[in-house]
Design a protein around this motif. Structure first.
Motif, PDB file in Angstrom:
ATOM      1  N   TYR A  70      13.263  12.193  -6.400  1.00  0.00           N
ATOM      2  CA  TYR A  70      11.951  11.576  -6.384  1.00  0.00           C
ATOM      3  C   TYR A  70      11.925  10.520  -7.480  1.00  0.00           C
ATOM      4  O   TYR A  70      11.742  10.818  -8.648  1.00  0.00           O
ATOM      5  CB  TYR A  70      10.837  12.604  -6.614  1.00  0.00           C
ATOM      6  N   THR A  71      12.145   9.268  -7.100  1.00  0.00           N
ATOM      7  CA  THR A  71      12.173   8.172  -8.053  1.00  0.00           C
ATOM      8  C   THR A  71      11.013   7.234  -7.762  1.00  0.00           C
ATOM      9  O   THR A  71      10.981   6.606  -6.695  1.00  0.00           O
ATOM     10  CB  THR A  71      13.491   7.385  -7.958  1.00  0.00           C
ATOM     11  N   PRO A  72      10.046   7.100  -8.654  1.00  0.00           N
ATOM     12  CA  PRO A  72       8.917   6.212  -8.407  1.00  0.00           C
ATOM     13  C   PRO A  72       9.370   4.774  -8.223  1.00  0.00           C
ATOM     14  O   PRO A  72      10.341   4.322  -8.840  1.00  0.00           O
ATOM     15  CB  PRO A  72       8.074   6.352  -9.693  1.00  0.00           C
ATOM     16  N   ILE A  94       0.839  -1.204   0.000  1.00  0.00           N
ATOM     17  CA  ILE A  94       0.000   0.000   0.000  1.00  0.00           C
ATOM     18  C   ILE A  94       0.871   1.249   0.000  1.00  0.00           C
ATOM     19  O   ILE A  94       0.598   2.221  -0.712  1.00  0.00           O
ATOM     20  CB  ILE A  94      -0.941  -0.002   1.223  1.00  0.00           C
ATOM     21  N   CYS A  95       1.954   1.211   0.784  1.00  0.00           N
ATOM     22  CA  CYS A  95       2.861   2.357   0.867  1.00  0.00           C
ATOM     23  C   CYS A  95       3.480   2.660  -0.499  1.00  0.00           C
ATOM     24  O   CYS A  95       3.528   3.816  -0.928  1.00  0.00           O
ATOM     25  CB  CYS A  95       3.952   2.049   1.889  1.00  0.00           C
ATOM     26  N   MET A  96       3.919   1.637  -1.194  1.00  0.00           N
ATOM     27  CA  MET A  96       4.542   1.837  -2.503  1.00  0.00           C
ATOM     28  C   MET A  96       3.535   2.328  -3.538  1.00  0.00           C
ATOM     29  O   MET A  96       3.860   3.153  -4.399  1.00  0.00           O
ATOM     30  CB  MET A  96       5.204   0.542  -2.969  1.00  0.00           C
ATOM     31  N   GLU A  97       2.308   1.838  -3.451  1.00  0.00           N
ATOM     32  CA  GLU A  97       1.278   2.274  -4.394  1.00  0.00           C
ATOM     33  C   GLU A  97       0.901   3.734  -4.158  1.00  0.00           C
ATOM     34  O   GLU A  97       0.661   4.495  -5.098  1.00  0.00           O
ATOM     35  CB  GLU A  97       0.049   1.379  -4.265  1.00  0.00           C
ATOM     36  N   LYS A  98       0.851   4.146  -2.897  1.00  0.00           N
ATOM     37  CA  LYS A  98       0.484   5.521  -2.558  1.00  0.00           C
ATOM     38  C   LYS A  98       1.573   6.517  -2.916  1.00  0.00           C
ATOM     39  O   LYS A  98       1.283   7.665  -3.260  1.00  0.00           O
ATOM     40  CB  LYS A  98       0.185   5.637  -1.058  1.00  0.00           C
ATOM     41  N   THR A 146       6.271   9.210   2.264  1.00  0.00           N
ATOM     42  CA  THR A 146       7.596   9.816   2.122  1.00  0.00           C
ATOM     43  C   THR A 146       8.662   8.754   2.380  1.00  0.00           C
ATOM     44  O   THR A 146       8.351   7.605   2.718  1.00  0.00           O
ATOM     45  CB  THR A 146       7.775  10.973   3.129  1.00  0.00           C
ATOM     46  N   THR A 147       9.931   9.144   2.245  1.00  0.00           N
ATOM     47  CA  THR A 147      11.004   8.202   2.564  1.00  0.00           C
ATOM     48  C   THR A 147      10.939   7.771   4.023  1.00  0.00           C
ATOM     49  O   THR A 147      11.291   6.638   4.367  1.00  0.00           O
ATOM     50  CB  THR A 147      12.376   8.840   2.288  1.00  0.00           C
ATOM     51  N   TYR A 148      10.458   8.648   4.875  1.00  0.00           N
ATOM     52  CA  TYR A 148      10.344   8.306   6.293  1.00  0.00           C
ATOM     53  C   TYR A 148       9.273   7.245   6.524  1.00  0.00           C
ATOM     54  O   TYR A 148       9.356   6.477   7.480  1.00  0.00           O
ATOM     55  CB  TYR A 148      10.033   9.567   7.097  1.00  0.00           C
ATOM     56  N   SER A 149       8.287   7.182   5.659  1.00  0.00           N
ATOM     57  CA  SER A 149       7.239   6.170   5.787  1.00  0.00           C
ATOM     58  C   SER A 149       7.836   4.771   5.717  1.00  0.00           C
ATOM     59  O   SER A 149       7.397   3.857   6.425  1.00  0.00           O
ATOM     60  CB  SER A 149       6.197   6.340   4.677  1.00  0.00           C
ATOM     61  N   TYR A 150       8.836   4.591   4.860  1.00  0.00           N
ATOM     62  CA  TYR A 150       9.472   3.286   4.736  1.00  0.00           C
ATOM     63  C   TYR A 150      10.301   2.950   5.972  1.00  0.00           C
ATOM     64  O   TYR A 150      10.381   1.785   6.382  1.00  0.00           O
ATOM     65  CB  TYR A 150      10.347   3.245   3.484  1.00  0.00           C
ATOM     66  N   ILE A 200       3.492   7.062  -5.398  1.00  0.00           N
ATOM     67  CA  ILE A 200       3.455   7.672  -6.734  1.00  0.00           C
ATOM     68  C   ILE A 200       2.501   8.860  -6.777  1.00  0.00           C
ATOM     69  O   ILE A 200       2.762   9.868  -7.430  1.00  0.00           O
ATOM     70  CB  ILE A 200       3.060   6.617  -7.787  1.00  0.00           C
ATOM     71  N   SER A 201       1.391   8.766  -6.064  1.00  0.00           N
ATOM     72  CA  SER A 201       0.387   9.834  -6.113  1.00  0.00           C
ATOM     73  C   SER A 201       0.737  11.016  -5.217  1.00  0.00           C
ATOM     74  O   SER A 201       0.025  12.020  -5.215  1.00  0.00           O
ATOM     75  CB  SER A 201      -0.985   9.274  -5.720  1.00  0.00           C
ATOM     76  N   TYR A 202       1.827  10.915  -4.444  1.00  0.00           N
ATOM     77  CA  TYR A 202       2.232  12.015  -3.563  1.00  0.00           C
ATOM     78  C   TYR A 202       3.587  12.600  -3.978  1.00  0.00           C
ATOM     79  O   TYR A 202       4.271  13.211  -3.161  1.00  0.00           O
ATOM     80  CB  TYR A 202       2.303  11.543  -2.107  1.00  0.00           C
ATOM     81  N   MET A 203       3.940  12.415  -5.232  1.00  0.00           N
ATOM     82  CA  MET A 203       5.196  12.962  -5.730  1.00  0.00           C
ATOM     83  C   MET A 203       4.966  14.312  -6.402  1.00  0.00           C
ATOM     84  O   MET A 203       3.853  14.602  -6.853  1.00  0.00           O
ATOM     85  CB  MET A 203       5.840  11.995  -6.727  1.00  0.00           C
ATOM     86  N   PRO A 204       6.017  15.144  -6.489  1.00  0.00           N
ATOM     87  CA  PRO A 204       5.898  16.392  -7.250  1.00  0.00           C
ATOM     88  C   PRO A 204       5.608  16.104  -8.718  1.00  0.00           C
ATOM     89  O   PRO A 204       5.756  14.971  -9.186  1.00  0.00           O
ATOM     90  CB  PRO A 204       7.282  17.042  -7.069  1.00  0.00           C
ATOM     91  N   GLU A 205       5.226  17.138  -9.427  1.00  0.00           N
ATOM     92  CA  GLU A 205       4.956  17.004 -10.853  1.00  0.00           C
ATOM     93  C   GLU A 205       6.230  16.608 -11.598  1.00  0.00           C
ATOM     94  O   GLU A 205       7.339  16.843 -11.117  1.00  0.00           O
ATOM     95  CB  GLU A 205       4.432  18.333 -11.415  1.00  0.00           C
ATOM     96  N   PRO A 206       6.084  15.978 -12.790  1.00  0.00           N
ATOM     97  CA  PRO A 206       7.267  15.561 -13.564  1.00  0.00           C
ATOM     98  C   PRO A 206       8.212  16.733 -13.856  1.00  0.00           C
ATOM     99  O   PRO A 206       7.789  17.875 -13.967  1.00  0.00           O
ATOM    100  CB  PRO A 206       6.641  15.013 -14.862  1.00  0.00           C
TER     101      PRO A 206
END
Length: 221
Positions: free
Chosen positions: A217-219, A47-51, A177-181, A53-59
């Motif tokens: 920010y690497t998906p 779930i963390c990995m799927e989420k 975020t990275t802290y989530s992991y 992507i949707s919380y990253m900055p724009e390309p």
């Protein structure tokens, strides 16, 4: 870009950019693991990995920072967030939320009219929002600005900026975020000796705080 020219308030003399703090933070968000089985942990990680992507900055966020000469401004503001969170005894989770909000907001605004005071104002607003979302004790808007800012802003100005940020982010604040992991690693690290566990978490926290100043920010594939 959201119009922010009217939000500029009193300025103070510039100061040197703050260094990454080594001050202790408040609760580190680590306690007894909430996962009791391998399956629960794997589901939470998925779930963390799927989420994420949707919380990253724009390309092309890094390209936008470079073209607008905002790389140093962002670096100084992230360092300010880290130092202020340590001073105010806020959690590490709050630091990473604030950085994520800042990056997402800036990435949504492609105008070339950014000025340094704007980045500072957005940073104060993002730290204020993050502390309300992640911490139980929230500093006042005046307390947030006690140190290391080149500009000062009226509380009403920051509140208006908070609303701009919240609306731009669609009120989506529970970022991955990275802290989530690192929080998820608690389940794996429970088997370590308490002293080794504490040292390892402390080392990982310092590594993440050092890395957060760099725009990476690497998906997850």
């Amino acid at each position: 870009m959201v119009c922010m020219e009217s939000l500029l308030c009193d300025e103070v003399c510039p100061s040197s950019p703050p260094a990454v703090t080594t001050e202790p933070f408040g609760r580190s968000n680590f306690g007894s693991s909430m996962y009791t089985t391998k399956e629960e942990y794997e589901q939470a990680l998925t779930i963390c990995m799927e989420k994420e992507i949707s919380y990253m900055p724009e390309p092309n966020y890094l390209g936008n920072l470079s073209s607008n000469n905002l790389v140093i401004a962002r670096l100084k503001c992230i360092q300010w967030v880290i130092k202020s969170a340590g001073r105010l005894n806020l959690s590490l989770g709050t630091v990473f939320y604030a950085a994520n909000y800042l990056d997402r907001f800036i990435s949504m605004n492609h105008c070339t009219g950014w000025k340094y005071w704007m980045v500072e104002l957005v940073s104060v607003a993002c730290l204020s929002i993050a502390s309300k979302f992640s911490d139980t004790c929230n500093p006042s808007l005046l307390e947030l600005q006690m140190e290391d800012l080149d500009h000062s802003f009226e509380p009403s100005t920051i509140q208006r900026m908070e609303m701009m940020v919240l609306n731009a982010l669609g009120w989506r604040l529970a970022s991955t975020t990275t802290y989530s992991y690192l929080e998820l690693l608690e389940w794996i690290l429970d088997s370590l000796k308490p002293q080794l566990h504490e040292k390892l978490i402390g080392r990982l926290n310092k590594l993440l705080l050092g890395a957060i100043s760099v725009v990476v920010y690497t998906p997850v594939e």
